[in-house]
Scaffold this active site. Structure first.
Site, PDB file in Angstrom:
ATOM      1  N   ASN A 155     -14.510 -18.336 -15.891  1.00  0.00           N
ATOM      2  CA  ASN A 155     -14.489 -18.899 -14.555  1.00  0.00           C
ATOM      3  C   ASN A 155     -15.841 -19.465 -14.143  1.00  0.00           C
ATOM      4  O   ASN A 155     -15.924 -20.325 -13.263  1.00  0.00           O
ATOM      5  CB  ASN A 155     -14.054 -17.833 -13.545  1.00  0.00           C
ATOM      6  CG  ASN A 155     -12.575 -17.943 -13.238  1.00  0.00           C
ATOM      7  OD1 ASN A 155     -12.117 -18.983 -12.773  1.00  0.00           O
ATOM      8  ND2 ASN A 155     -11.833 -16.886 -13.515  1.00  0.00           N
TER       9      ASN A 155
ATOM     10  N   CYS B  91     -10.578 -10.163  -7.676  1.00  0.00           N
ATOM     11  CA  CYS B  91     -10.154 -10.681  -8.978  1.00  0.00           C
ATOM     12  C   CYS B  91     -10.527 -12.151  -8.942  1.00  0.00           C
ATOM     13  O   CYS B  91     -11.702 -12.457  -8.746  1.00  0.00           O
ATOM     14  CB  CYS B  91      -8.671 -10.453  -9.198  1.00  0.00           C
ATOM     15  SG  CYS B  91      -7.615 -10.820  -7.791  1.00  0.00           S
TER      16      CYS B  91
ATOM     17  N   TRP C  32      -5.642 -12.029  -4.381  1.00  0.00           N
ATOM     18  CA  TRP C  32      -4.366 -11.745  -3.730  1.00  0.00           C
ATOM     19  C   TRP C  32      -3.332 -11.130  -4.661  1.00  0.00           C
ATOM     20  O   TRP C  32      -2.246 -10.819  -4.234  1.00  0.00           O
ATOM     21  CB  TRP C  32      -3.807 -12.985  -3.018  1.00  0.00           C
ATOM     22  CG  TRP C  32      -3.758 -14.254  -3.830  1.00  0.00           C
ATOM     23  CD1 TRP C  32      -3.445 -14.368  -5.142  1.00  0.00           C
ATOM     24  CD2 TRP C  32      -4.013 -15.576  -3.355  1.00  0.00           C
ATOM     25  NE1 TRP C  32      -3.487 -15.668  -5.525  1.00  0.00           N
ATOM     26  CE2 TRP C  32      -3.832 -16.450  -4.448  1.00  0.00           C
ATOM     27  CE3 TRP C  32      -4.375 -16.113  -2.112  1.00  0.00           C
ATOM     28  CZ2 TRP C  32      -4.001 -17.834  -4.345  1.00  0.00           C
ATOM     29  CZ3 TRP C  32      -4.525 -17.489  -2.022  1.00  0.00           C
ATOM     30  CH2 TRP C  32      -4.350 -18.329  -3.122  1.00  0.00           C
TER      31      TRP C  32
END
Lengths: 554, 659
Positions: free
Chosen positions: B250, B338, B342
């Site tokens: 990411n 995370c 959600w």
């Protein structure tokens, strides 16, 4: 032999005892001829000592020692799957203790075993031994049919050394026929009645394999014996607990199966069940897997699969269901055998009875079933349960068939939580006692040996102990409500579970599950009290109230 | 209604999944909301109702001599196999269902037509049953460390957050807004759970937009504010619930995770829970195992292992346990995230809360927990559970996994939860059913725009009304397990979780224990209570002998009924009591001449089919099978009115069908 010769060091001070899930304690270790004791002084000097360990040495399956500097650690792996550690100061003491335990635990002479010395105060010798279990069983059957009789052809164990003196056979068959048929069956185990299905009068028989051999020998008496069970035109099933191929191969060594041509009314079904060494290895692997501290969820199921134990449970249950189905649904008689007829055969016949017969699901009925179908029927407990899952000794004839049976009964109890009068606790106690016991019930391999060893005269019966009111209550199922139906279990993999209560017994705390169990007891007993009170209340009202009494009489 | 090409087909066969021999013939109806199959002939005219919203896939299989098979798989793990005589009819049903099961507007969903005949007031009261402000008050908030912030009052900062968020007192609006700009989808750190005994808290957010080196002063201040709100500890844990590799990947996209050097006094921790795509595939694989026909033990165990499902459950549990321990034992606050914060974050925060606070283990508390960690914090129910037609890659069993975690805990702590397994199963059912408005849309904002509370009913009120069905008889408020923090046992075998056949093979009744301990104990409990009440009544009336007569007799006759019913039900059952197919070769008893050798005999027996023990012979009456006693005989008052299998079919159904 004197036990004292085997005990090199009888006591050691400051031994540290530890086992999983419990705080370690220090105390004095003591070895007697049959027990390992550890007592501690929790309140310091002068205080009464507390016994922390009271271990039957026969229960020890493996002794491992590790020496470090001047002290050593002994790991005791027990037959009931418990693991203990003793830290012993002094290298010599450690070695002595270890070898003493090893020597004492491998005493193989039956009459040297603890049951011959155990004398509980609450019991009297020769009481509580089931009196003539086969005869009693016959009495029940005789009230419903005259087709069967009690035979004492084996009175002196001459016809079949592993059968009890009395067996139930077709009324029409003579003693001479039985003798001849016995010669045609392995171990002399000619077909005898195992179970009479009251609902439709069909029966389940069991035997050893026929000795057809490579030349396809026949035995008219055996054929007659089996033929006499069926009426003209009736069909019966032979459930062979070996694969068709294994059964065929058995001919090479003198065994075999009933050929269709000689037994036209019988249809053979093969349901291979594991036995012997592979079954023992499956047990060993499973226990190893359960104790593997490094095991995680990512590999657990594969490991469980590779142990094969649950597959054996599924196969045993399925085969027993098949036998039960033949009797109850197909209304046909069944003969069960494998090779010797003392292992998988008994597993199937005993299990089928639990499924079919509500009587076998009571505490008393279950004891009678075990006495009849395992003990009297000649399951060689002494050989099969000589060693448990931890032993490093070379495997001889060990195989956990009885444990497999108990596991299957546990599966039934899980699927039918109200239908068995006894609880998981009883199954665990039976497992423990089959491997190492204070009582004589599971000693020896058959009745003949038990007679020779005078087991009934010189040891106490486990059943007598369990039947004492305060013991009995521990083994009852609070949810029990008699169920007269056949209990057909599901044998799908989703329905078969690992028996955690046994295999995880010593490696996790069962505190929360025990609390739940206590809560169930509380709820059920609360209900019983309420029912009783309200009944009494009503009674007293109707007695004290003339109007109410009249109302009742109307 | 315009999508229904074929409202009714006759002579349809409903196959029994596990036994091909058992098939029911009947009529298939398509309505605006349900697929209904009504069996012919039998007196009971057994009905099978399936909500369109429950249908996850429809498969038209190759036509055979007997007709055209249609396989319907449902999100509540029901699998329905129909055979429709005419290919053309089958095609019409198929096309209709394809459209009906993929609604494009919220208004098409069942909850907008579902009418349980409650008046407006009752409906409003239903929606007020769960009140999050009350919940934070119960935690002890607002207090001197935490306050409610209105920074998001018109969803100006974060559109997937609720309007009311709880933040540290020292976090100014400037800090919050600044921090939100440094977080994915502006999901800034906000309070999920506060432990008033030691001031430790669980906060949640999304990942920081840190990339390889980016920093944000306000975000750093935000984390410091969280730390300061817990004066008992000089650091906080930052738990990233992703596998480290995923988090690192990411960073290349300008996202990532907190650099310990940039934030003062944080301890950073990865907990590798896989993403929604891995979980979706894992469930798929497990369901394939559940659907296997007569699998061997090995097939089943290997299949289950290869699906990885229980491994993923363990990862979620591990994360929950880690956080619960940090809060309860170390007194350290935790920030959980995370990627978007959600899915995994919701799972992990709610599992940790279950460990920490006994309130969440009560029925109401559990509703509150789902409302708090899932509904209000913008878990994307619509996307994850495919309520409206959308991207199939967004679908994932996130809340299913949480529900299973609760079940696994219930197995280990049988007395700790006020509710029972059925409660969980019904919640799972309604996450997909769209019968109630609670789980509609992807965020609070969307729900408010749709005026959900004015146009639909609340599931919580429905469950609460029927709470007697969901009680765990072993629960006692004063029990040691129901008290305080749940202490997970740490022996490795405690982390070996079990396959939940009650959920995933929910409709295969024959696989489950044939007698329900829970129902029995509930009946016992009720009966005890009743008898005790009667006793009390009798006691009162003892003084009054004239009236006594009536009462005393009533109790007596009741007890006689009870024993009579027991006998009755047992004999009734014996008729329906059938064994499973343990063998196929019983029927095929060959009548051959005895002269033949037995070679052929064994060959016949050895075929693979015959060796396999066959599957359970399931049917509608399978629960009447062996040994199942009618529970009503235990409790005369309960009258055998066990909660019916809730396949979206409520008693009020007829009303909305007419709409």
């Amino acid at each position: 032999m004197e036990f004292s010769e085997l005990i090199k060091t009888a006591t050691v001070e400051s031994v540290l005892l530890s086992c999983a899930g419990q705080p370690a304690v220090k105390g004095t270790l003591c070895i007697t001829s049959h027990h390992l004791l550890l007592s501690s002084c929790p309140g310091g000097e002068g205080q009464p000592s507390a016994v922390e360990l009271w271990l039957l040495i026969r229960n020890v399956d493996a002794v491992e020692k590790r020496l470090a500097g001047s002290s050593g650690t002994i790991t005791l792996r027990c037959k009931d799957l418990k693991v203990l550690q003793l830290e012993i100061p002094g290298m010599e003491e450690c070695l002595n203790i270890a070898s003493s335990i090893e020597a004492l635990s491998s005493v193989d002479s039956v009459m040297m075993m603890y049951p011959f010395f155990h004398r509980p105060q609450s019991l009297r010798l020769e009481e509580g031994w089931p009196r003539l279990p086969v005869e009693q069983h016959f009495q029940q059957i005789a009230t419903q049919t005259t087709q069967w009789r009690l035979s004492d052809v084996n009175q002196d164990f001459a016809v079949c050394p592993t059968y009890p003196p009395a067996v139930i056979v077709p009324a029409a068959v003579s003693e001479e026929t039985l003798r001849r048929a016995a010669r045609f069956r392995q171990g002399g185990r000619f077909p005898v009645l195992s179970y009479y299905h009251t609902r439709n009068g069909t029966v389940m028989l069991r035997s050893g394999q026929p000795l057809t051999g490579p030349n396809r020998k026949r035995c008219p008496e055996d054929e007659m014996l089996l033929g006499s069970v069926l009426d003209e035109g009736e069909r019966g099933f032979i459930i062979d607990t070996r694969s068709a191929q294994t059964a065929k191969q058995a001919r090479m060594t003198g065994g075999g199966t009933e050929p269709k041509s000689s037994y036209p009314q019988w249809k053979r079904l093969h349901r291979p069940l594991e036995r012997g060494r592979p079954l023992q290895e499956s047990f060993i692997k499973l226990v190893e897997a359960c104790n593997d501290a490094s095991l995680g969820m990512d590999r657990w199921l594969g490991r469980l699969e590779s142990c094969r134990w649950l597959s054996h449970v599924k196969a045993a249950l399925s085969t027993a269901c098949l036998a039960a189905q033949c009797l109850d649904r197909e209304e046909s008689c069944v003969l069960v055998h494998g090779a010797e007829g003392t292992d998988t055969t008994l597993l199937v016949t005993a299990l089928a009875q639990v499924i079919l017969d509500p009587g076998c699901r009571t505490l008393k009925g279950f004891q009678e079933l075990l006495e009849r179908e395992w003990i009297q029927a000649g399951h060689p407990f002494h050989l099969r349960c000589a060693r448990s899952a931890y032993s490093h000794a070379r495997l001889k004839q060990e195989a956990p068939l009885f444990l497999l049976f108990l596991d299957c009964v546990w599966q039934l109890s899980r699927q039918f939580p109200f239908s068995l009068e006894f609880s998981e606790g009883l199954l665990l106690t039976l497992f423990d006692n089959a491997y190492a016991s204070d009582y004589g019930t599971f000693l020896c391999n058959n009745e003949k040996e038990r007679c020779l060893c005078k087991v009934k005269e010189s040891t106490h019966s486990l059943w007598a102990w369990l039947d004492q009111p305060e013991e009995r209550k521990k083994y009852l199922n609070p949810l029990y409500s008699p169920n007269l139906l056949v209990i057909w279990p599901s044998v799908e993999p989703q329905s078969i579970q690992l028996w955690q209560g046994l295999f995880f017994r010593w490696i996790r705390s069962s505190q929360y599950l025990d609390e739940a169990w206590a809560e169930i007891w509380r709820l059920v007993e609360g209900s019983n009290t309420a029912v009783k009170e309200s009944t009494e209340n009503r009674l007293s009202h109707s007695l004290s109230d003339p109007a109410a009494r009249m109302e009742n009489e109307r | 209604m315009e999508h229904i090409r074929m409202p009714k087909v006759e002579n349809v066969r409903l196959l029994d999944r596990l036994s091909s021999r058992k098939a029911a013939v009947g009529t298939l109806y398509l309505t605006a909301t349900h697929v209904i199959f009504v069996e012919n002939g039998s007196e009971t005219r057994k009905e099978t109702w399936v909500l369109h919203s429950q249908i996850s896939s429809i498969e038209k299989q190759a036509t055979t001599a007997t007709g055209c098979p249609l396989l319907i798989r449902c999100k509540n793990f029901q699998v329905i196999q129909l055979v429709i005589p005419q290919e053309r009819d089958c095609h019409d049903v198929y096309i209709s269902l394809i459209r009906l099961t993929r609604p494009v507007k919220y208004e098409e969903l069942y909850c907008f037509s579902f009418n349980p005949k409650l008046d407006k007031e009752e409906r409003e009261r239903g929606w007020k049953l769960v009140d999050l402000n009350e919940e934070y008050k119960r935690m002890g908030i607002p207090n001197s460390y935490w306050q409610i912030s209105d920074v998001n009052r018109d969803y100006g900062v974060c559109d997937s957050y609720p309007t009311e968020v709880y933040v540290p007192k020292s976090a100014t609006a400037h800090i919050i807004v600044g921090s939100s700009k440094f977080r994915s989808r502006r999901r800034f750190p906000a309070l999920s759970y506060y432990c008033k005994d030691n001031n430790a808290s669980i906060c949640r957010s999304s990942q920081p937009l840190s990339g390889f080196s980016a920093r944000c002063l306000e975000d750093e201040q935000m984390l410091q504010a969280i730390r300061k709100a817990n004066p008992g500890s000089d650091f906080i844990y930052v738990v990233d619930t992703r596998p480290k590799l995923n988090a690192m990947a990411n960073r290349a996209a300008g996202k990532g995770y907190e650099n310990e050097d940039n934030y003062s006094n944080i301890k950073f921790q990865f907990i590798g829970i896989e993403n929604i795509h891995v979980m979706r595939n894992s469930l798929q694989k497990m369901l394939e195992v559940c659907e296997m026909k007569s699998p061997s033990m090995s097939d089943f165990l290997w299949g289950l292992e290869n699906s990885g499902w229980l491994k993923h459950i363990k990862a979620i549990m591990d994360a929950g346990i880690f956080i619960a321990k940090a809060v309860a034992e170390e007194g350290v606050s935790v920030l959980v995230h995370c990627s978007d914060g959600w899915d995994r974050t919701a799972q992990v925060c709610s599992v940790a809360s279950l460990f920490l606070d006994p309130h969440y283990r009560t029925m109401k508390g559990f509703m509150v927990l789902i409302e708090k960690d899932w509904v209000s914090f913008g878990h994307k129910f619509n996307h994850r559970y495919g309520n409206l037609d959308g991207d199939p890659k967004e679908i994932s069993p996130v809340i299913d996994q949480f529900i299973e975690c609760v079940w696994q805990l219930m197995e280990q702590f049988p007395c700790a939860f006020e509710f029972n397994e059925r409660f969980l199963i019904h919640i799972q059912h309604h996450v997909y059913s769209c019968q109630f408005g609670n789980f509609l849309c992807n965020s609070q904002k969307e729900r408010r725009e749709l005026k959900i509370q004015e146009r639909t009913y609340s599931l919580w009120a429905h469950l609460w009304k029927n709470r007697a069905d969901y009680l765990n008889p072993l629960y006692r408020p004063d029990h040691s397990q129901t008290w305080g923090t749940l202490h997970p046992q740490m022996a490795p075998c405690n982390f070996l979780y079990k396959f939940w056949s009650g959920m995933y093979n929910r409709f295969e009744k024959g696989l489950h224990p044939r007698q329900s301990v829970i129902d029995y104990l509930m009946a016992v409990k009720e009966e005890t209570q009743q008898l005790e009440e009667e006793l009390a009544v009798l006691g009162e009336r003892l003084a009054n002998l004239q009236k006594l007569q009536l009462n005393g007799n009533k109790v007596k006759s009741k007890q006689q009924d009870r024993s009579k019913e027991l006998v009755l039900s047992a004999s009734n059952n014996s008729l329906a009591n059938t064994p499973q197919e343990y063998s196929n070769d019983l029927k095929s008893f060959p009548s051959r001449s005895p002269s033949q050798g037995d070679e052929e005999d064994s060959a016949l027996i050895l075929t693979q089919d015959n060796l396999k023990s066959s599957d359970p012979d399931l049917s509608a009456n399978s629960d009447q099978e062996s040994g199942v006693e009618d529970l009503s005989c235990r409790s005369p008052s309960a009258g055998g009115c066990l909660p019916s299998e809730d396949s979206g079919k409520d008693s009020d159904e007829a009303v909305c069908l007419a709409v």
